[in-house]
Scaffold this motif. Sequence first.
Motif, short mmCIF file in Angstrom:
data_model
loop_
_atom_site.label_atom_id
_atom_site.label_comp_id
_atom_site.label_asym_id
_atom_site.label_seq_id
_atom_site.Cartn_x
_atom_site.Cartn_y
_atom_site.Cartn_z
N ILE A 53 0.84 -1.20 0.00
CA ILE A 53 0.00 0.00 0.00
C ILE A 53 0.87 1.25 0.00
N GLN A 54 1.95 1.25 0.78
CA GLN A 54 2.86 2.40 0.80
C GLN A 54 3.49 2.62 -0.58
N LYS A 55 3.90 1.52 -1.21
CA LYS A 55 4.50 1.63 -2.55
C LYS A 55 3.46 2.12 -3.56
N ALA A 56 2.26 1.60 -3.45
CA ALA A 56 1.18 2.02 -4.36
C ALA A 56 0.88 3.51 -4.18
N GLY A 57 0.85 3.98 -2.95
CA GLY A 57 0.59 5.40 -2.69
C GLY A 57 1.66 6.27 -3.33
N LYS A 58 2.91 5.85 -3.25
CA LYS A 58 4.00 6.61 -3.86
C LYS A 58 3.84 6.63 -5.38
N MET A 59 3.44 5.49 -5.97
CA MET A 59 3.25 5.44 -7.42
C MET A 59 2.09 6.31 -7.86
N LEU A 60 1.03 6.36 -7.04
CA LEU A 60 -0.11 7.21 -7.38
C LEU A 60 0.29 8.68 -7.39
N LYS A 61 1.18 9.08 -6.49
CA LYS A 61 1.61 10.47 -6.39
C LYS A 61 2.64 10.84 -7.47
N GLU A 62 3.51 9.87 -7.82
CA GLU A 62 4.69 10.20 -8.62
C GLU A 62 4.64 9.73 -10.06
N THR A 63 3.61 8.96 -10.45
CA THR A 63 3.52 8.48 -11.83
C THR A 63 2.14 8.81 -12.40
N ASP A 64 2.02 8.61 -13.70
CA ASP A 64 0.74 8.81 -14.39
C ASP A 64 0.05 7.47 -14.68
N LEU A 65 0.52 6.40 -14.05
CA LEU A 65 -0.09 5.10 -14.26
C LEU A 65 -1.54 5.11 -13.79
N SER A 66 -2.37 4.36 -14.49
CA SER A 66 -3.76 4.26 -14.05
C SER A 66 -3.85 3.48 -12.74
N ILE A 67 -4.97 3.60 -12.07
CA ILE A 67 -5.17 2.88 -10.81
C ILE A 67 -5.08 1.38 -11.05
N ALA A 68 -5.61 0.91 -12.17
CA ALA A 68 -5.55 -0.51 -12.50
C ALA A 68 -4.11 -0.96 -12.67
N GLU A 69 -3.28 -0.12 -13.34
CA GLU A 69 -1.88 -0.48 -13.55
C GLU A 69 -1.11 -0.50 -12.23
N VAL A 70 -1.40 0.47 -11.35
CA VAL A 70 -0.76 0.50 -10.04
C VAL A 70 -1.13 -0.76 -9.25
N ALA A 71 -2.40 -1.13 -9.31
CA ALA A 71 -2.85 -2.34 -8.61
C ALA A 71 -2.12 -3.56 -9.14
N PHE A 72 -2.04 -3.69 -10.48
CA PHE A 72 -1.41 -4.86 -11.09
C PHE A 72 0.08 -4.93 -10.74
N GLN A 73 0.77 -3.79 -10.79
CA GLN A 73 2.22 -3.79 -10.53
C GLN A 73 2.55 -4.06 -9.06
N ASN A 74 1.55 -3.98 -8.19
CA ASN A 74 1.78 -4.28 -6.78
C ASN A 74 1.17 -5.62 -6.36
N GLY A 75 0.81 -6.42 -7.37
CA GLY A 75 0.40 -7.79 -7.10
C GLY A 75 -1.04 -7.96 -6.65
N PHE A 76 -1.90 -6.95 -6.85
CA PHE A 76 -3.31 -7.08 -6.48
C PHE A 76 -4.10 -7.72 -7.62
N GLU A 77 -5.08 -8.52 -7.27
CA GLU A 77 -5.81 -9.32 -8.26
C GLU A 77 -6.70 -8.45 -9.13
N SER A 78 -7.23 -7.37 -8.57
CA SER A 78 -8.14 -6.54 -9.34
C SER A 78 -8.10 -5.11 -8.83
N GLU A 79 -8.53 -4.18 -9.68
CA GLU A 79 -8.58 -2.77 -9.28
C GLU A 79 -9.57 -2.57 -8.12
N TYR A 80 -10.68 -3.31 -8.16
CA TYR A 80 -11.69 -3.18 -7.11
C TYR A 80 -11.12 -3.61 -5.75
#
Length: 294
Positions: free
Chosen positions: A246-273
């Motif tokens: 979650i900490q890594k995902a929060g940093k990616m949300l702040k510092e990149t333009d990746l979509s929420i789905a891409e952030v979820a996928f790159q952090n090993g979550f099964e789905s955006e939901y």
Amino acid sequence: MDTFRKYVHADQSDQKQQPDWGINVLDVGHSIHPINTVYPDSKHPEGYFFEWDKGRVLAEYQLVYIASGTGVFEAEKLGRVDIQPGTLFFLYPRIWHRFKPDADTGWTEYWVGFEGSYANHLMKQECFNPERPLIQMGFNAEFINIFIQLIDTIRFGGPGSNQLAACLTIQLLGLVYASALLKAQSNSRKTQLINNIKYSIHENLNTNISPEELAAKHNVSYAWFRKAFKEITGKSPGQYQLNLKIQKAGKMLKETDLSIAEVAFQNGFESEYYFSRIFKSKMLLSPSKYRNNS
């Protein structure tokens, strides 16, 4: 073994006639304290008896071993600590303390009181600390047998009994010292192993590697790993891993333009939901609001 106690006065003539080995045994005993009775009992001599509300200060060292039963211990600079069977604690000169068995269990105790120049030297060793006076010995047959020899030596007396009592007390302290060192080494190995696994967790944040797989990778059982990990970090392996994601995902949300789905996928979550639900429960904001919140 029968209960026994003896308190030796320092001015007794037989002690004066024997060489000073640097440890002088002042009192020794074995007591079975029954349930629902006042502690300490009235047989304690003046200078050793104490009332719970007032506690006690001694002029000597004492080693006290609780062989069975439970209770509490409290000393200066140390809060109240629960005592379990196999617990050993030291009492230090001029340091306030008090202890007692639980009324519904009573306890069986062994103790020896001592003083002397070599005693002062031994009790300055690293593992003997008045701020950490408790050591979990568990059941140790050699330790108990030496205690029984010490009690019998004082009980029956005879030529050289004080020197033998000093030697036996040194043996007891040596066993305690060895036990403390082994425990420290064991804790050190445990800490190193958990640190290695923490590193593995950091290295595999973008995967779905499970705590069970991490334990197997490091050749330990999951039950041991989970208990040791929580003991050292304060969190279960799963929660520690999730918090890092979650900490890594929060940093990616702040510092990149990746979509929420891409952030979820790159952090090993099964789905955006699923990611969004977990993220909000941890960060108190949805991923989109967290990204837009300055």
